[in-house]
Design an enzyme around this catalytic site. Structure first.
Site, PDB file in Angstrom:
ATOM      1  CE  LYS A  22     -28.021  82.727 -60.081  1.00 17.12           C
ATOM      2  NZ  LYS A  22     -27.376  82.000 -58.967  1.00 17.12           N
ATOM      3  CG  ASN A  23     -28.462  78.730 -60.733  1.00 18.42           C
ATOM      4  OD1 ASN A  23     -27.672  79.645 -60.487  1.00 18.42           O
ATOM      5  ND2 ASN A  23     -29.591  78.570 -60.074  1.00 18.42           N
ATOM      6  CB  CYS A 116     -28.735  83.924 -51.548  1.00 25.34           C
ATOM      7  SG  CYS A 116     -28.808  84.918 -53.035  1.00 25.34           S
ATOM      8  NE  ARG A 121     -27.142  78.243 -50.292  1.00 22.31           N
ATOM      9  CZ  ARG A 121     -27.221  78.928 -51.438  1.00 22.31           C
ATOM     10  NH1 ARG A 121     -27.182  80.232 -51.432  1.00 22.31           N
ATOM     11  NH2 ARG A 121     -27.307  78.284 -52.598  1.00 22.31           N
ATOM     12  CG  ASP A 305     -33.619  78.926 -57.293  1.00 21.22           C
ATOM     13  OD1 ASP A 305     -32.744  78.571 -58.106  1.00 21.22           O
ATOM     14  OD2 ASP A 305     -33.463  78.878 -56.063  1.00 21.22           O
ATOM     15  NE  ARG A 397     -24.914  86.607 -56.015  1.00 20.75           N
ATOM     16  CZ  ARG A 397     -25.365  85.557 -55.315  1.00 20.75           C
ATOM     17  NH1 ARG A 397     -26.204  85.734 -54.329  1.00 20.75           N
ATOM     18  NH2 ARG A 397     -24.978  84.324 -55.623  1.00 20.75           N
TER      19      ARG A 397
HETATM   20  C1  EPZ Z   1     -28.199  75.545 -56.375  1.00 17.68           C
HETATM   21  O1  EPZ Z   1     -27.665  75.891 -55.118  1.00 17.68           O
HETATM   22  C2  EPZ Z   1     -28.604  76.867 -57.014  1.00 17.68           C
HETATM   23  N1  EPZ Z   1     -27.417  77.716 -57.166  1.00 17.68           N
HETATM   24  C3  EPZ Z   1     -29.634  77.572 -56.142  1.00 17.68           C
HETATM   25  O2  EPZ Z   1     -30.044  78.752 -56.838  1.00 17.68           O
HETATM   26  C4  EPZ Z   1     -30.849  76.662 -55.956  1.00 17.68           C
HETATM   27  O3  EPZ Z   1     -31.752  77.273 -55.073  1.00 17.68           O
HETATM   28  C5  EPZ Z   1     -30.394  75.314 -55.379  1.00 17.68           C
HETATM   29  O4  EPZ Z   1     -29.374  74.731 -56.230  1.00 17.68           O
HETATM   30  C6  EPZ Z   1     -31.530  74.327 -55.255  1.00 17.68           C
HETATM   31  O5  EPZ Z   1     -32.103  74.114 -56.505  1.00 17.68           O
HETATM   32  C7  EPZ Z   1     -26.583  77.491 -58.194  1.00 17.68           C
HETATM   33  O6  EPZ Z   1     -26.762  76.579 -58.978  1.00 17.68           O
HETATM   34  C8  EPZ Z   1     -25.411  78.422 -58.318  1.00 17.68           C
HETATM   35  P1  EPZ Z   1     -28.173  72.480 -53.113  1.00 17.68           P
HETATM   36  P2  EPZ Z   1     -26.890  74.755 -54.247  1.00 17.68           P
HETATM   37  O7  EPZ Z   1     -26.794  72.014 -52.850  1.00 17.68           O
HETATM   38  O8  EPZ Z   1     -26.117  73.867 -55.135  1.00 17.68           O
HETATM   39  C9  EPZ Z   1     -28.406  71.564 -48.464  1.00 17.68           C
HETATM   40  C10 EPZ Z   1     -30.469  81.015 -57.133  1.00 17.68           C
HETATM   41  O9  EPZ Z   1     -31.360  81.741 -56.664  1.00 17.68           O
HETATM   42  N2  EPZ Z   1     -27.004  71.137 -48.597  1.00 17.68           N
HETATM   43  O10 EPZ Z   1     -29.045  71.701 -54.019  1.00 17.68           O
HETATM   44  O11 EPZ Z   1     -26.194  75.442 -53.137  1.00 17.68           O
HETATM   45  C11 EPZ Z   1     -28.536  73.064 -48.631  1.00 17.68           C
HETATM   46  O12 EPZ Z   1     -28.245  73.735 -47.417  1.00 17.68           O
HETATM   47  C12 EPZ Z   1     -29.763  80.027 -56.250  1.00 17.68           C
HETATM   48  O13 EPZ Z   1     -30.133  80.998 -58.347  1.00 17.68           O
HETATM   49  C13 EPZ Z   1     -26.392  70.523 -47.519  1.00 17.68           C
HETATM   50  O14 EPZ Z   1     -26.994  70.345 -46.464  1.00 17.68           O
HETATM   51  O15 EPZ Z   1     -28.144  73.968 -53.649  1.00 17.68           O
HETATM   52  C14 EPZ Z   1     -29.962  73.215 -49.057  1.00 17.68           C
HETATM   53  O16 EPZ Z   1     -30.777  73.186 -47.902  1.00 17.68           O
HETATM   54  C15 EPZ Z   1     -30.181  80.143 -54.809  1.00 17.68           C
HETATM   55  N3  EPZ Z   1     -25.094  70.125 -47.646  1.00 17.68           N
HETATM   56  C16 EPZ Z   1     -30.205  71.969 -49.890  1.00 17.68           C
HETATM   57  O17 EPZ Z   1     -29.184  71.034 -49.529  1.00 17.68           O
HETATM   58  C17 EPZ Z   1     -24.395  70.309 -48.813  1.00 17.68           C
HETATM   59  O18 EPZ Z   1     -23.220  69.906 -48.880  1.00 17.68           O
HETATM   60  C18 EPZ Z   1     -30.143  72.219 -51.403  1.00 17.68           C
HETATM   61  O19 EPZ Z   1     -28.872  72.709 -51.694  1.00 17.68           O
HETATM   62  C19 EPZ Z   1     -25.057  70.937 -49.898  1.00 17.68           C
HETATM   63  C20 EPZ Z   1     -26.349  71.331 -49.774  1.00 17.68           C
END
Ligand code: EPZ
Length: 417
Positions: A22-23, A116, A121, A305, A397
């Site tokens: 998915k990701n 989610c 986020r 995850d 999802r």
């Molecule tokens: C991706 O989300 C994945 N989703 C998530 O999988 C996964 O948990 C996550 O990466 C971490 O590995 C998809 O790829 C569609 P991040 P993403 O930006 O890109 C903070 C699932 O279950 N952050 O690496 O949103 C954020 O709040 C999903 O398949 C900021 O502060 O994750 C979080 O605390 C859930 N500012 C941390 O960084 C930003 O601009 C990691 O977020 C962006 C992120």
């Protein structure tokens, strides 16, 4: 909407295979917007989030077609650069259209994404990175609008190795003048898969999988054919299903190198694992061993995850485990439902203290997010008696054939309206 009904207590045995990630497929579908032509994506799972991406592509003026696990996207004409709130709110990954649409159309407008509820986020890292290559981004009342300014390559440093921000920057920088060097980039396998797809389209990117990614801008990109990597979190889910039921399962089409940290944790919990080319075999006893401290980290560390999945498994360990969730602020929602099933878990801030119990009991529980919902299914597979899991739209999802695959491994699990 349906519920999932499980009669627990059966050891899972047998073999099944893992569908596409998915990701990985979500950012790759966003990247198809960059092609002045047709792309063919193979190994595309049937997921609500994939359907949402296809709706966004069609709303932008692309033509899409699905035949089995193959999706075709004709992005020869991208007529629009605005994405509706309704579509943006369905998932987090919709934000990765920001970089691709701006690079293709010169501008983009969309609301903040959904997805989610794991904490605030924000998208500040996405916006800061795009601004550093000359994209003017404005945020007003939950809407983001972007347009090309002095659009040229440069050095971009991410304060945190955000997966989405890395992907957004890559998809914008492929079209800007000159070279972009992205440091402290996310290193997840899905980033490598995106790089491979973009390079097939004519991009010039290297370094994915390391913390420094270099992108040399090109004037145009064409469509390409690509098969997405296997879903490492689905693989982790199924391995935990085998472990929590004391089973003996074999997974096919697994990239074991993408789940080293999960395999290490399962070994710590007493499972016996055999990795052979693209298969992983797991055999486990009925009582896992506890893990003193398991900390979620950016890749290649233990994936956030898979945190809920290991929480479920360790809830029946023969001792006390501690899990520290360092990535998201609010990712222990599944713990209260697990406690309803007899687990003994205390959460304090980023820590979950899990005192293992010998048995769980079936109960009616509700999924609040994708991986937490999967964890409740795992607990139901172990529990004595009947478990009914509602909130299954969250699970749909991210899992294509979850129930069918669990049934093929001997689980008594079915949909009930
Ligand atoms: C991706 O989300 C994945 N989703 C998530 O999988 C996964 O948990 C996550 O990466 C971490 O590995 C998809 O790829 C569609 P991040 P993403 O930006 O890109 C903070 C699932 O279950 N952050 O690496 O949103 C954020 O709040 C999903 O398949 C900021 O502060 O994750 C979080 O605390 C859930 N500012 C941390 O960084 C930003 O601009 C990691 O977020 C962006 C992120």
């Amino acid at each position: 909407m349906y519920n999932i009904h499980i009669t627990g207590g059966r050891r899972l045995c047998g073999s099944t295979s893992i569908h596409g990630a998915k990701n990985s497929v979500l950012p790759i579908l966003a990247a198809t917007v960059l092609a002045e032509g047709t792309s063919v994506i193979k190994g595309c799972p049937r997921l609500n989030d994939v359907d949402c991406s296809l709706k966004i592509l069609e709303a932008l003026g692309c033509k899409t077609k699905r035949e089995g696990d193959t999706v075709t996207v004709d992005a020869s004409t991208v007529a629009k650069s605005t994405i509706s709130d309704a579509l943006m709110h369905k998932m987090r990954s919709s934000i990765t259209f920001l970089g691709a649409v701006t690079a293709r159309c010169g501008e983009a407008k969309m609301s903040f994404p959904g997805g989610c509820e794991l904490g605030p986020r924000p998208i500040d890292l996405h916006i800061k990175a795009l601004r550093q290559i000359g994209i003017c981004v404005k945020e007003t009342c939950g809407t983001v609008s972007a347009k090309l300014g002095d659009f040229r390559g440069g050095r971009v440093h991410l304060d945190f190795p955000s997966v989405g921000a890395t992907e957004n920057l890559m998809m914008a920088a492929v079209r800007c003048r000159g070279e972009t060097i992205l440091t402290n980039a996310a290193k997840e396998p899905e980033i490598c898969d995106l790089q491979n797809f973009l390079n097939k389209m004519g991009a010039k990117i290297c370094g994915a999988g390391t913390d420094e990614i270099r992108i040399i801008g090109v004037p145009r990109l064409s469509g390409a054919m690509h098969r997405v990597i296997p879903d490492r979190i689905v693989a982790a889910t199924y391995l935990c299903a085998g472990a929590i039921t004391g089973g003996d399962i074999l997974l096919r089409s697994v990239e074991a190198s993408h789940i080293e940290a999960v395999l290490a944790a399962l070994k710590d919990a007493g499972a016996v694992l055999a990795v052979n080319h693209d298969t992983v075999r797991l055999t486990a006893s009925m009582r896992p061993r506890p893990i003193n401290l398991l900390r979620t980290m950016p890749y290649p560390g233990f994936p956030t995850d898979a945190q809920a999945l290991l929480t479920a498994l360790l809830s029946v360990a023969d001792g006390t485990s501690v899990i520290e969730e360092t990535i998201f602020e609010n990712r222990f929602k599944h713990c209260s439902a697990l406690c309803r099933m007899g687990a003994d878990i205390t959460t304090r801030g980023s820590l979950a203290i899990i005192r293992g119990v010998p048995a769980l009991s079936g109960a009616k529980v509700e999924a609040c997010e994708l991986r937490g919902g999967a964890a409740l299914v795992l607990a139901g597979l172990r529990a004595e008696g009947e478990t009914i899991v509602s909130g299954t739209s969250h699970i749909d999802r991210g899992y294509d054939t979850f129930l069918e695959d669990m049934q093929s491994l001997g689980a008594q699990i079915r949909r009930i309206e």
